[in-house]
Design an enzyme around this catalytic site. Structure first.
Site, mmCIF file in Angstrom:
data_model
loop_
_atom_site.group_PDB
_atom_site.id
_atom_site.type_symbol
_atom_site.label_atom_id
_atom_site.label_comp_id
_atom_site.label_asym_id
_atom_site.label_seq_id
_atom_site.Cartn_x
_atom_site.Cartn_y
_atom_site.Cartn_z
ATOM 1 N N ARG A 115 -0.609 -9.452 9.042
ATOM 2 C CA ARG A 115 0.810 -9.207 8.769
ATOM 3 C C ARG A 115 0.973 -7.809 8.181
ATOM 4 N NH1 ARG A 115 1.845 -14.865 5.430
ATOM 5 N NH2 ARG A 115 1.491 -16.313 7.188
ATOM 6 N N TYR A 169 -8.629 -0.104 9.878
ATOM 7 C CA TYR A 169 -7.388 0.605 9.586
ATOM 8 C C TYR A 169 -7.639 2.102 9.596
ATOM 9 C CZ TYR A 169 -4.860 -3.613 8.119
ATOM 10 O OH TYR A 169 -4.229 -4.837 8.097
ATOM 11 N N ASP A 177 2.815 -4.540 6.731
ATOM 12 C CA ASP A 177 3.969 -4.394 5.848
ATOM 13 C C ASP A 177 5.078 -3.567 6.482
ATOM 14 O OD1 ASP A 177 2.565 -5.765 3.884
ATOM 15 O OD2 ASP A 177 1.794 -3.926 2.964
ATOM 16 N N ARG A 218 -3.837 1.118 1.181
ATOM 17 C CA ARG A 218 -2.929 2.145 0.665
ATOM 18 C C ARG A 218 -3.260 2.524 -0.773
ATOM 19 N NH1 ARG A 218 2.788 -0.353 1.954
ATOM 20 N NH2 ARG A 218 3.502 1.489 0.829
#
Length: 256
Positions: free
Chosen positions: A50, A110, A52, A197
């Site tokens: 999921r 990522y 963001d 992040r």
């Protein structure tokens, strides 16, 4: 009923994340609406993760059941004809009914993109974080190496469920400079909420000389459990790949 696996690419700028919500535009709701327009009648699709609000994907994986009487290639074409311009199905394949895009995965990769400039760059900043002062690529290389291995990352993110396990294994972690952009790539078995992040933000502070590189090692060694401050902007982050067991050798992932 046939089971399908699809790799999605989307620009997350105008979405309030992947997961369907009561209000707000989401990737999941948009894909499900496109499927229903070509005859799909189920209630929900499954996804590998999921993302963001504002986060992009070049390798999101979804799966669903569908009584489709044409080829997978024709399903891809029909779906893309009904999806909004900021989502596209890159590939469609039949899969077994035991495949789950999240639970069958062994790793996720990522990618985070940033650049250093003291002047705003509106066109570049849609997909990258502009930072200033400039960062040292040598310091970024040093910090990225500390992340590899099995660690408790609770200082950099929260578990999906309250009280959940915060230990994750990172298989690879590196920075590289491509022209004027700095690219961080990290591959792990799973990630905590906001983990990538926060890691990027912390490493940027190290690269700017605001922190010592050894601070990240100290945190991962268990000397700090409080959530670190600082969160890199969403627009620089891309879910680039979800890895499944048959791909592990190709990506140098050790499934010990």
């Amino acid at each position: 009923m046939a089971h399908y696996k699809i790799i999605l690419v989307y620009d997350g700028t105008d979405f309030q994340g992947f997961q369907r919500q009561v209000k707000g535009r989401t990737v999941q709701a948009s894909v499900e609406a496109a499927l229903r327009s070509i005859g799909w009648q189920n209630s929900t699709i499954l996804a590998a993760g999921r993302t963001d609000t504002g986060v992009h994907a070049s390798g999101q994986v979804i799966a669903f059941e569908f009584e489709w009487n044409h080829s997978p290639e024709e399903l891809k074409d029909a779906l893309n004809a009904n999806l909004p311009d900021d989502i596209a199905a890159q590939s469609v394949e039949l899969t077994g009914d035991d495949f789950h895009p999240r639970f069958s995965a062994v790793a996720r990769r990522y990618r985070y993109q940033l650049f250093c400039d003291n002047v705003r760059q509106p066109l570049r900043e849609r997909y990258a974080w502009r930072v200033w002062p400039a960062v040292s690529i040598e310091l970024l290389h040093e910090t990225a190496a500390y992340l590899i291995g099995r660690h408790d990352f609770s200082a950099f993110g929260s578990a999906p469920q309250p009280g959940g396990i915060t230990i994750r294994e990172v298989f690879s972690s590196s920075w590289q400079m491509i022209e004027q952009d700095l690219i961080f790539e990290i591959t792990g078995n799973a990630f905590l909420y906001h983990m990538v992040r926060r890691l990027v933000s912390f490493q940027v502070e190290i690269g700017q000389g605001k922190r010592n590189p050894h601070e990240i090692k100290s945190i991962l060694d268990g000397k700090q459990r409080e959530l670190v401050q600082g969160l890199a902007p969403a627009q620089g982050l891309i879910l680039s790949e979800v890895v499944y067991p048959h791909q592990a050798d190709e990506t140098n992932i050790n499934l010990r």
